[in-house]
Motif scaffolding. Structure first.
Motif, PDB file in Angstrom:
ATOM      1  N   VAL A 100      50.723  78.650  53.496  1.00 26.21           N
ATOM      2  CA  VAL A 100      50.428  79.592  52.419  1.00 26.21           C
ATOM      3  C   VAL A 100      49.766  80.835  53.003  1.00 26.21           C
ATOM      4  O   VAL A 100      48.724  80.755  53.659  1.00 26.21           O
ATOM      5  N   ASP A 101      50.421  81.967  52.763  1.00 28.51           N
ATOM      6  CA  ASP A 101      49.858  83.248  53.200  1.00 28.51           C
ATOM      7  C   ASP A 101      48.781  83.660  52.196  1.00 28.51           C
ATOM      8  O   ASP A 101      49.078  83.912  51.023  1.00 28.51           O
ATOM      9  N   ILE A 102      47.538  83.718  52.625  1.00 27.33           N
ATOM     10  CA  ILE A 102      46.460  83.992  51.655  1.00 27.33           C
ATOM     11  C   ILE A 102      46.009  85.448  51.668  1.00 27.33           C
ATOM     12  O   ILE A 102      44.981  85.787  51.097  1.00 27.33           O
ATOM     13  N   ARG A 103      46.803  86.324  52.291  1.00 27.33           N
ATOM     14  CA  ARG A 103      46.356  87.716  52.381  1.00 27.33           C
ATOM     15  C   ARG A 103      46.192  88.370  51.010  1.00 27.33           C
ATOM     16  O   ARG A 103      45.320  89.184  50.811  1.00 27.33           O
ATOM     17  N   ASN A 104      47.063  88.026  50.042  1.00 28.32           N
ATOM     18  CA  ASN A 104      46.935  88.650  48.724  1.00 28.32           C
ATOM     19  C   ASN A 104      46.535  87.661  47.645  1.00 28.32           C
ATOM     20  O   ASN A 104      46.781  87.887  46.457  1.00 28.32           O
ATOM     21  N   ASP A 105      45.903  86.596  48.054  1.00 25.10           N
ATOM     22  CA  ASP A 105      45.546  85.574  47.076  1.00 25.10           C
ATOM     23  C   ASP A 105      44.362  86.042  46.226  1.00 25.10           C
ATOM     24  O   ASP A 105      43.347  86.489  46.753  1.00 25.10           O
ATOM     25  N   PRO A 106      44.499  85.964  44.889  1.00 26.46           N
ATOM     26  CA  PRO A 106      43.426  86.479  44.021  1.00 26.46           C
ATOM     27  C   PRO A 106      42.105  85.725  44.189  1.00 26.46           C
ATOM     28  O   PRO A 106      41.030  86.340  44.140  1.00 26.46           O
ATOM     29  N   TYR A 107      42.168  84.417  44.392  1.00 32.19           N
ATOM     30  CA  TYR A 107      40.916  83.647  44.526  1.00 32.19           C
ATOM     31  C   TYR A 107      40.211  83.963  45.848  1.00 32.19           C
ATOM     32  O   TYR A 107      39.011  84.147  45.896  1.00 32.19           O
ATOM     33  N   ILE A 108      41.010  84.012  46.900  1.00 30.37           N
ATOM     34  CA  ILE A 108      40.433  84.328  48.214  1.00 30.37           C
ATOM     35  C   ILE A 108      39.801  85.719  48.148  1.00 30.37           C
ATOM     36  O   ILE A 108      38.705  85.943  48.672  1.00 30.37           O
ATOM     37  N   ARG A 121      38.363  87.014  45.769  1.00 35.66           N
ATOM     38  CA  ARG A 121      37.073  86.944  45.094  1.00 35.66           C
ATOM     39  C   ARG A 121      36.029  86.143  45.875  1.00 35.66           C
ATOM     40  O   ARG A 121      34.951  85.846  45.358  1.00 35.66           O
ATOM     41  N   GLY A 122      36.383  85.793  47.090  1.00 35.76           N
ATOM     42  CA  GLY A 122      35.383  85.153  47.951  1.00 35.76           C
ATOM     43  C   GLY A 122      35.434  83.632  47.945  1.00 35.76           C
ATOM     44  O   GLY A 122      34.610  82.979  48.568  1.00 35.76           O
ATOM     45  N   LEU A 123      36.411  83.056  47.234  1.00 32.71           N
ATOM     46  CA  LEU A 123      36.547  81.602  47.306  1.00 32.71           C
ATOM     47  C   LEU A 123      37.307  81.234  48.579  1.00 32.71           C
ATOM     48  O   LEU A 123      38.056  82.047  49.110  1.00 32.71           O
ATOM     49  N   SER A 124      37.145  80.017  49.031  1.00 28.88           N
ATOM     50  CA  SER A 124      37.883  79.660  50.241  1.00 28.88           C
ATOM     51  C   SER A 124      39.110  78.812  49.929  1.00 28.88           C
ATOM     52  O   SER A 124      39.876  78.489  50.819  1.00 28.88           O
ATOM     53  N   ILE A 125      39.280  78.437  48.657  1.00 36.78           N
ATOM     54  CA  ILE A 125      40.471  77.678  48.276  1.00 36.78           C
ATOM     55  C   ILE A 125      41.347  78.564  47.404  1.00 36.78           C
ATOM     56  O   ILE A 125      40.967  78.926  46.297  1.00 36.78           O
ATOM     57  N   GLY A 126      42.517  78.903  47.927  1.00 37.82           N
ATOM     58  CA  GLY A 126      43.410  79.818  47.230  1.00 37.82           C
ATOM     59  C   GLY A 126      44.157  79.141  46.087  1.00 37.82           C
ATOM     60  O   GLY A 126      43.988  77.948  45.827  1.00 37.82           O
ATOM     61  N   ARG A 127      44.991  79.933  45.413  1.00 41.66           N
ATOM     62  CA  ARG A 127      45.654  79.452  44.210  1.00 41.66           C
ATOM     63  C   ARG A 127      46.528  78.217  44.457  1.00 41.66           C
ATOM     64  O   ARG A 127      46.420  77.208  43.769  1.00 41.66           O
ATOM     65  N   ALA A 128      47.363  78.306  45.482  1.00 40.41           N
ATOM     66  CA  ALA A 128      48.302  77.201  45.738  1.00 40.41           C
ATOM     67  C   ALA A 128      47.555  75.907  46.053  1.00 40.41           C
ATOM     68  O   ALA A 128      47.892  74.827  45.545  1.00 40.41           O
ATOM     69  N   LEU A 129      46.518  76.014  46.871  1.00 34.11           N
ATOM     70  CA  LEU A 129      45.775  74.813  47.256  1.00 34.11           C
ATOM     71  C   LEU A 129      45.020  74.244  46.054  1.00 34.11           C
ATOM     72  O   LEU A 129      44.969  73.028  45.863  1.00 34.11           O
ATOM     73  N   GLN A 130      44.475  75.141  45.207  1.00 35.64           N
ATOM     74  CA  GLN A 130      43.789  74.657  43.999  1.00 35.64           C
ATOM     75  C   GLN A 130      44.731  73.860  43.103  1.00 35.64           C
ATOM     76  O   GLN A 130      44.397  72.768  42.638  1.00 35.64           O
ATOM     77  N   GLN A 131      45.916  74.425  42.903  1.00 38.64           N
ATOM     78  CA  GLN A 131      46.889  73.729  42.046  1.00 38.64           C
ATOM     79  C   GLN A 131      47.272  72.378  42.629  1.00 38.64           C
ATOM     80  O   GLN A 131      47.353  71.374  41.926  1.00 38.64           O
ATOM     81  N   THR A 153      46.527  80.472  55.746  1.00 37.91           N
ATOM     82  CA  THR A 153      46.408  81.352  56.913  1.00 37.91           C
ATOM     83  C   THR A 153      46.712  82.793  56.532  1.00 37.91           C
ATOM     84  O   THR A 153      47.343  83.046  55.499  1.00 37.91           O
ATOM     85  N   THR A 154      46.279  83.721  57.383  1.00 44.16           N
ATOM     86  CA  THR A 154      46.726  85.101  57.231  1.00 44.16           C
ATOM     87  C   THR A 154      47.761  85.440  58.304  1.00 44.16           C
ATOM     88  O   THR A 154      48.195  86.579  58.416  1.00 44.16           O
TER      89      THR A 154
END
Ligand code: ADP
Ligand code: ZN
Length: 758
Positions: free
Chosen positions: A417-425, A427-437, A626-627
């Protein structure tokens, strides 16, 4: 002795008198950075009593200070130098090492550029040198004729109590135990001794527990065809009596450990012993139990043993009683009298390299030991080091492959999962959208989750908003890590600790921020995001108490814990069928290390963590955040493609002429004064360049400040020598080192084949 001189000329035949004019001399080495050995005269009183492998006290140097050294050779000298100094004392009743082990330690000194004495001092455990647990304690038992005499005696009540205690015992008891059981002080024991009713014997002060605790024996499993093929190859080598190294490349769960066990069984059948090296953090009760359930006698060597325990194990092993020795790195020196096989599991683990003198790699030492003994060495891994892979490809070693899991289940799918544009990341969270789901889904479906983050603490950086710098340790060139649970900022280099800095120590500004995510912060976020799911954190901070590791895993196994998060500690060996999701929270933190092996380590860690799921019909999957989604190590790890990764990485290393295409030796200079350190390092580099000028294959890099430029108040500079073969590196270094003038307060550490460049 006194009267002997009287007979000398009358009784001793001519030939023997001539022989007596020879003297015995001993070669002695010291635990000092001294290249050579020193020769001493063996006085007549010690004649024929001194053997190689024994420690002696001898005078050394101008003032003839008396020091302890290791005798490495004893011989006759026909024309001895009459001024040789004598051996003053023999310290050990028997050799601490066998002839083979002496030769092995000598080899290590040459290979890893340190003195033979330094190697010996490190190889023989302190507890063995001191004979820990054998000397200190006296045990008491009733004399053989005590019973008869006791019938006629009327003892005072306390002495009678002691007699009653001892009557019920087979073994002599230490005084402390008698006192406790009889409820008395030492007086009655002394009283009984004066009456001649007690005999004194030595007993060990401590016994080790693990061996005595019984374990259910389990039968051998029926091998699958792949396992059988691998086993046959190893057994054939064992029968040939020729050394051969095998690289057993098998995915996690392919049944490598079963192959080791069966190969060991063969060795044991021939009356031989086996040594199994595993990384220290894999030396868990489960691992030990697995071997103990299959063999009659298993010894365990690890770093948390008391001196007495270690000595006891060492003696058991040396007696030949032990079938299998399981241990971390230093178990490669286990004194098995007739080793038949050495196994190194997870051979890619950096912990097999020692990071203090002698800086040996257990794999190379094992290779040499096996070569000397003419026995096989088995290296096992799902992700071998490129060094081992390269050797196998060159057919220096034999490659054995087990590409499938025993269960027949596929390896789990890995989603990058590319987290470069992840909304949660963002906002400073370390678990992005895909991983949360994915976590939600896994929990909803009754599965368990493992989250991997290789950084302990709360936040890796304590940062000042005003001057824009990280708050550093005063003694190291490292920023402090915020450990919120203790309300402290900690240096991971030296354990320097301060309470929460309320203001920047540089500029006094109160705007202190904490950046980045460690396992503690991850734990907090996970609890916020998944309030229903019981969470457990495993890292070296939360697992300080002995036994806590096992306890934690048991809670996870039982299902009480739904989410397990942690560092490397959770990456290894865990086998839980109900884990349906593994999340690698931050693959970049490994990838961006300033280290030649960063890509290799990233690949290894992702593969290992991924191996923790998909172990049952429930299936499982892996999400890697990852980025750098296009990085070769991540792309190949996602496809479970070790061979592809190794091919790619080997091409890169080849272009750079980096290991395994070259050998590197790193020299670190350190000291309290930066200028002296820098000058010495540069001067040394200069001399190395001159010495290497004639040979274009030898390259000298540096000198330059080390990546950690200051550690524990000492400045650090380093340089690197590299050449296609290890001999060239050694030759150049020895040539220059021979007349190296080291200023006071500058120390130097030589690391041959370093696995870290910090
Ligand atoms: P590895 O060391 O490669 O990770 P293991 O030897 O631990 O693999 O094997 C993985 C699992 O498969 C273990 O639970 C083990 O008991 C089981 N296993 C291994 N070999 C066999 C076999 N031949 N038959 C049945 N089960 C096996
Ligand atoms: Zn520090």
């Amino acid at each position: 002795m006194a009267g002997q001189g009287l007979f000398e000329f009358a009784d001793i035949p001519e030939w023997e008198r001539a022989a007596r004019e020879d003297i015995q001399v001993a070669e002695v080495v010291f635990s000092l950075p001294l290249e050579q050995s020193y020769t001493y005269r063996i006085p007549d009183e010690f004649r024929d009593r001194l053997q190689p492998g024994v420690r002696v006290r001898v005078p050394l140097g101008r003032g003839s200070r008396s020091v302890v050294g290791y005798c490495v050779d004893v011989r006759q000298s026909r024309n001895p130098n009459r001024r040789l100094k004598p051996v003053q004392e023999i310290l050990d009743p028997a050799p601490l090492l066998s002839e083979t082990m002496l030769q092995l330690t000598r080899w290590i000194g040459v290979r890893y550029l340190c003195s033979w004495g330094q190697v010996l001092e490190s190889v023989v455990p302190a507890g063995v040198r001191r004979r820990a647990g054998t000397r200190l304690i006296q045990g008491f038992a009733l004399t053989d004729d005590a019973d008869g005499r006791l019938a006629e005696l009327k003892l005072p009540p306390r002495q009678q109590a002691v007699v009653d205690v001892l009557r019920g015992c087979q073994e002599p008891l230490p005084a402390a135990e008698i006192c406790e059981r009889a409820g008395c002080g030492p007086g009655p024991i002394n009283g009984l001794r004066r009456k001649g009713l007690l005999r004194v014997e030595r007993v060990r002060s401590e016994l080790q527990g693990q061996l005595s605790e019984p374990v259910d024996r389990e039968p051998d499993l029926e091998m699958n065809p792949r396992q059988r093929d691998c086993l046959n190859e190893i057994c054939r080598a064992m029968e040939s009596g020729q050394h051969q190294t095998f690289l057993l490349h098998g995915v996690t769960g392919s049944g490598k450990t079963e192959v080791y066990i069966r190969a060991i069984r063969e060795a044991v059948r021939y009356g031989r012993q086996a040594i199994v090296l595993v990384p220290e953090i894999s030396l868990t009760p489960q691992t030990i139990r697995r071997f103990r359930s299959r063999f009659r006698s298993v010894a365990v060597l690890h770093s948390h043993m008391s001196d007495a325990e270690r000595h006891w194990q060492w003696q058991q092993i040396a007696s030949g009683e032990i079938e299998v020795v399981v241990g971390a790195r230093s178990a490669v020196f286990a004194p098995t009298p007739r080793p038949g096989l050495i196994v190194i599991d997870e051979e890619h683990e950096p912990s097999f390299k020692q990071d203090s003198t002698p800086r040996y790699h257990a794999r190379e030492v094992a290779r040499e030991r096996c070569r000397m003994e003419g026995i096989p060495l088995v290296l096992g891994s799902a992700t071998p080091t490129l060094e081992s892979w390269h050797r196998a490809r060159q057919q220096q070693d034999v490659l054995l492959s087990m590409p499938e899991r025993v269960s027949g289940l596929p390896l789990p799918p890995v989603v990058v999962v590319d987290i470069r544009n992840d909304p949660y990341i963002g906002r400073g969270l370390s678990i992005g959208r895909a991983l949360q789901q994915a976590i939600h889904r896994a929990l909803d479906e009754g599965g368990q989750v493992i989250l991997f983050l290789n950084l302990r603490g709360y936040a890796p950086t304590v940062w000042c908003r005003q001057c824009g710098t990280g708050v550093k340790c005063p003694d190291c060139d490292l920023t402090l890590t915020w450990h919120r649970d203790r309300q402290q900022a900690l240096c991971h280099g030296c354990d320097y600790t301060i309470s929460a800095p309320r203001q920047c120590p540089e500029c006094g500004c109160p705007n202190i921020r904490y950046f980045g995510t460690g396992t503690q912060k991850l734990e907090e976020q996970v609890r916020d995001l998944f309030p229903q799911a019981p969470v457990l954190r495993m890292d070296s901070d939360s697992m300080r108490r002995p036994g806590s590791h096992d306890e934690a895993l048991e809670r996870f196994r039982s299902g009480k814990i739904r989410i397990l998060l942690g560092t490397q500690m959770i990456a290894k060996g865990l086998d839980f069928p109900n884990v349906t999701l593994v999340g690698v929270v931050d693959a970049d933190s490994m990838l961006q290390q300033p280290d030649m092996r960063a890509a290799e380590r990233t690949f290894q860690l992702i593969s290992q963590v991924a191996g923790r799921t998909g172990r049952s019909r429930k299936g499982g999957r892996v999400i890697v955040q990852t980025t750098c989604p296009d990085d070769a190590s991540i792309v190949h790890a996602a496809r479970h493609d070790y061979v592809g990764f190794a091919g790619h990485e080997l091409r890169e290393r080849h272009d750079l002429q980096a290991p395994p295409y070259s050998h590197v030796t790193r020299v670190v200079f350190r000291g309290p004064h930066e200028q002296a350190v820098a000058e010495t390092a540069r001067e040394t580099a200069q001399r190395l360049r001159q010495a290497a000028a004639a040979d274009s294959r030898i390259r000298i890099l540096g000198a330059a400040p080390a990546p950690i430029a200051r550690l524990r108040s000492r400045f650090r500079y380093h340089l690197q020598i590299s050449a296609p073969d290890v001999e060239s590196v050694r030759k150049i270094w020895l040539e220059v080192a021979a007349d190296l003038q080291m200023p006071d307060h500058v120390e130097l550490a030589v690391d041959v084949d370093p696995v870290s460049s910090r």
